[in-house]
Motif scaffolding. Structure first.
Motif, short mmCIF file in Angstrom:
data_model
loop_
_atom_site.label_atom_id
_atom_site.label_comp_id
_atom_site.label_asym_id
_atom_site.label_seq_id
_atom_site.Cartn_x
_atom_site.Cartn_y
_atom_site.Cartn_z
N GLU A 258 -2.97 -1.10 14.57
CA GLU A 258 -3.85 -0.42 13.54
C GLU A 258 -5.01 0.29 14.32
O GLU A 258 -5.84 -0.35 15.14
CB GLU A 258 -4.33 -1.36 12.34
N ASN B 221 -0.42 -10.38 8.51
CA ASN B 221 -1.42 -9.39 8.63
C ASN B 221 -3.08 -10.03 8.83
O ASN B 221 -3.34 -10.76 7.89
CB ASN B 221 -1.43 -8.35 7.76
N GLU B 222 -3.77 -9.41 9.83
CA GLU B 222 -5.02 -9.81 9.97
C GLU B 222 -5.37 -11.17 9.46
O GLU B 222 -6.14 -11.68 8.54
CB GLU B 222 -6.07 -8.88 8.99
N LYS C 26 -9.09 8.08 0.75
CA LYS C 26 -9.49 7.75 2.14
C LYS C 26 -8.18 7.79 2.89
O LYS C 26 -7.57 6.98 2.85
CB LYS C 26 -9.96 6.38 1.93
N GLN D 3 0.75 -1.26 -0.10
CA GLN D 3 0.13 -0.06 0.08
C GLN D 3 0.68 1.30 0.08
O GLN D 3 0.27 2.28 -0.19
CB GLN D 3 -0.92 -0.05 1.09
N SER E 71 -5.55 2.52 0.08
CA SER E 71 -6.62 1.96 0.91
C SER E 71 -6.52 0.56 0.46
O SER E 71 -6.92 0.05 -0.79
CB SER E 71 -8.15 2.43 0.86
N ALA E 72 -6.67 -0.33 1.46
CA ALA E 72 -6.75 -1.92 1.14
C ALA E 72 -8.05 -2.23 0.80
O ALA E 72 -8.14 -2.82 -0.38
CB ALA E 72 -6.26 -2.70 2.35
N GLY E 73 -9.04 -1.76 1.36
CA GLY E 73 -10.43 -2.00 0.88
C GLY E 73 -10.81 -1.61 -0.29
O GLY E 73 -11.65 -2.26 -1.11
N ASN F 251 -14.55 -2.76 8.59
CA ASN F 251 -13.33 -3.35 7.94
C ASN F 251 -13.58 -4.89 7.36
O ASN F 251 -13.60 -5.76 8.14
CB ASN F 251 -12.28 -3.43 9.14
N TYR G 102 -5.50 8.33 6.25
CA TYR G 102 -5.36 8.14 7.63
C TYR G 102 -4.21 8.93 8.13
O TYR G 102 -4.10 8.91 9.28
CB TYR G 102 -5.05 6.66 7.70
N HIS H 292 1.77 -9.14 4.63
CA HIS H 292 0.66 -8.37 4.81
C HIS H 292 -0.32 -8.48 3.40
O HIS H 292 0.26 -7.37 2.56
CB HIS H 292 1.13 -7.04 5.19
#
Ligand code: BGP
Length: 492
Positions: free
Chosen positions: A387, A198-199, A450, A17, A442-444, A344, A452, A153
């Motif tokens: 995060e 990651n996640e 978007k 990203q 943004s990942a999504g 998310n 941060y 990730h």
């Protein structure tokens, strides 16, 4: 003082990203490199080509599956935000200098697996890729910034996804082990904090994202997750042998969940959602599959391919700490007529007591206290918020300033909650790395708008823009928060 001495204050990023340089110095393609941009209403797509040359794509969320015979590929007529991202690859010195100016004492980033092993299954690593991270770590250490490294990730070398079907294939564990051995050995004196995936729980929602798993049926997702559990456990064991001082954690997407009413049906749904929320951490922290998951597998006909020694390995490779992302909370109810909003990589019933971000994520600082307590009670391991943050639209004023008071307010409320959880509840909190400390993709949604960051990056959704960096108002706010070890969170 609420936060311990040496509390880790920093920011978080992920290679796909923000790094760019997607083919530079021998890097191979990753699954992230075939993800188009999208928007709040238009999902990102994963592009592929069929054997007869027909081009196709599959929406990333909700995700269905990609045909077996398709090759995941870059198409000339599409835009892929990861290719240039914000070009940290060429700006790392300037960017790290700005992190240092804010007073970061740690920085969360990920190593791009495909920079080190371009095809994932190569016999030897790519020296140029290793040199890049040497330079980045040296630059961080020059400012006494401790690297916190996510090993994987949201990007799997594309060749592994195409040739093996990603983490669905057991051989990928061995490739990941080679990768870990290489980076653990190379960076053993530069990096102490690691996270294996990651996640990891996103495997349940977006298997391509989480592990290059192209099929979305329950059996494939369960087997893919099992392989990642084994790989993670093996990495923890190996890492501790290479350097006993390593702290190797898991990383899970986490949010508090409420039931909409005290109707027992809602409460049962809440219990189930809680089980789902904890399944991945149960395995990685306790070293075994929980009974509720085994029963679910029995009921739904999922059969894991478990080999000799696997279950022992899970026990031997439990993690040292829990890293988690926390953005919002969610609500469940058995009443299907209730309105739903985004979260998310998930959705939630609307909570009437909360406001939501422009992207529909419900803002809930108090939910963070619940989350911290819940994790502490369940696992009694150190916790690391790796995060958190507000994805928002920013306006650049005529004089160049960016007055992101909304972001300061969001973060201040969450830091205040962390304080309460530490002071009143005795939560064992190691650190805080807000997401996207510098604006990134943004990942999504694949968007740039978007945002941060504490640092503004002048780049648009279509990839245009000079990518100039400038500090926002929140940059100075966060600097003060760090300088006072979290004691002064006021906005003035
Ligand atoms: C997490 C991911 C990050 C990040 C963040 C914000 O799921 O680990 O990679 O992007 O969420 O999400 P988004 O970029 O979709 O706003």
């Amino acid at each position: 003082m609420s936060f311990r001495e040496g509390f880790l204050w920093g920011g978080a990023t992920a290679a796909n990203q923000f790094e760019g340089g997607y083919l530079e110095d021998g890097k191979g393609l990753s699954t992230a490199d075939v993800m188009t941009n999208g928007s709040h209403t238009q999902p990102r797509r994963i592009t592929y080509t069929m054997p007869d040359g027909t081009k196709g794509s599959q929406g990333a969320f909700p995700y269905d599956s990609i045909p077996d015979e398709a090759t995941l590929e870059v198409h000339d007529d599409e835009y892929y935000p990861s290719h240039v991202a914000i070009d940290f690859y060429h700006n790392y010195k300037e960017d790290i200098a700005m992190f240092a100016q804010m007073g970061f004492n740690c920085f969360r980033m990920s190593i791009n697996w495909g920079r080190i092993y371009p095809n994932g299954d190569d016999a030897t690593p790519n020296e140029k890729g290793l040199e890049f991270y040497d330079k980045v770590f040296d630059e961080l250490l020059k400012y006494n910034i401790e690297p916190v490294v996510t090993i994987s990730h949201y990007e799997t070398p594309l060749a592994l996804a195409n040739k093996y079907g990603g983490w669905l294939d057991r051989r990928v564990i061995g490739f990941y082990e080679n990768y870990c051995r290489t980076i653990f050995t190379r960076y053993k004196d530069k990096v102490k904090y690691w996270m294996t995936f990651n996640e990891i729980n996103i495997m349940d929602h977006m298997p391509v994202f989480a592990g290059g798993v192209r099929k979305a049926d329950a059996q494939s997702k369960a087997q893919g997750a099992f392989h990642q559990f084994l790989a993670s456990a093996s990495a923890v064991k190996m890492g501790h042998e290479i350097n006993p001082d390593f702290k190797i954690g898991m990383m899970t997407a986490y949010g508090s969940t409420y039931s909409l009413t005290c109707n027992p049906d809602d409460e049962i749904l809440l219990m189930k959602s809680d089980q789902n929320r904890h399944f991945f951490s149960d395995v990685q922290c306790r070293g075994e599959y929980p009974a509720y998951k085994l029963k679910e597998y029995e009921r739904t006909g999922v059969k894991l391919d478990i080999r000799d020694g696997d279950l022992e390995l899970l026990k031997e490779g439990t993690v040292d700490y829990i890293g988690f992302s926390y953005y919002s909370s969610s609500v469940v109810t058995a009443d299907e007529s209730k309105k739903v909003t985004d979260g998310n990589m998930s959705t939630s019933v609307i909570n009437p007591y909360l406001k939501a971000s422009d992207w529909g994520w419900q803002i809930d600082p108090k939910g963070l206290r619940l989350a911290l307590n819940r994790l502490q009670e369940r696992y009694n391991l150190p916790l690391f918020i790796v995060e958190n943050g507000l994805g928002a639209l920013d306006t650049v004023e005529e004089d160049g300033s960016i007055n992101d008071d909304y972001r300061i307010e969001y973060l201040a409320q969450h830091v205040a909650t962390m304080k309460t959880a530490v002071e009143e509840d005795g939560v064992n909190l190691m650190g805080f790395t807000p997401w996207g400390c510098i604006d990134l993709v943004s990942a999504g949604t694949g968007e740039m708008r978007k945002r941060y960051g504490f640092i503004y990056v002048d780049k648009n959704d279509d990839g245009s823009g000079p990518m100039t960096r400038s500090p926002k108002k929140s940059f100075y706010w966060y600097k003060k928060v760090i300088a006072t070890n979290g004691e002064d969170i006021s906005n003035y």
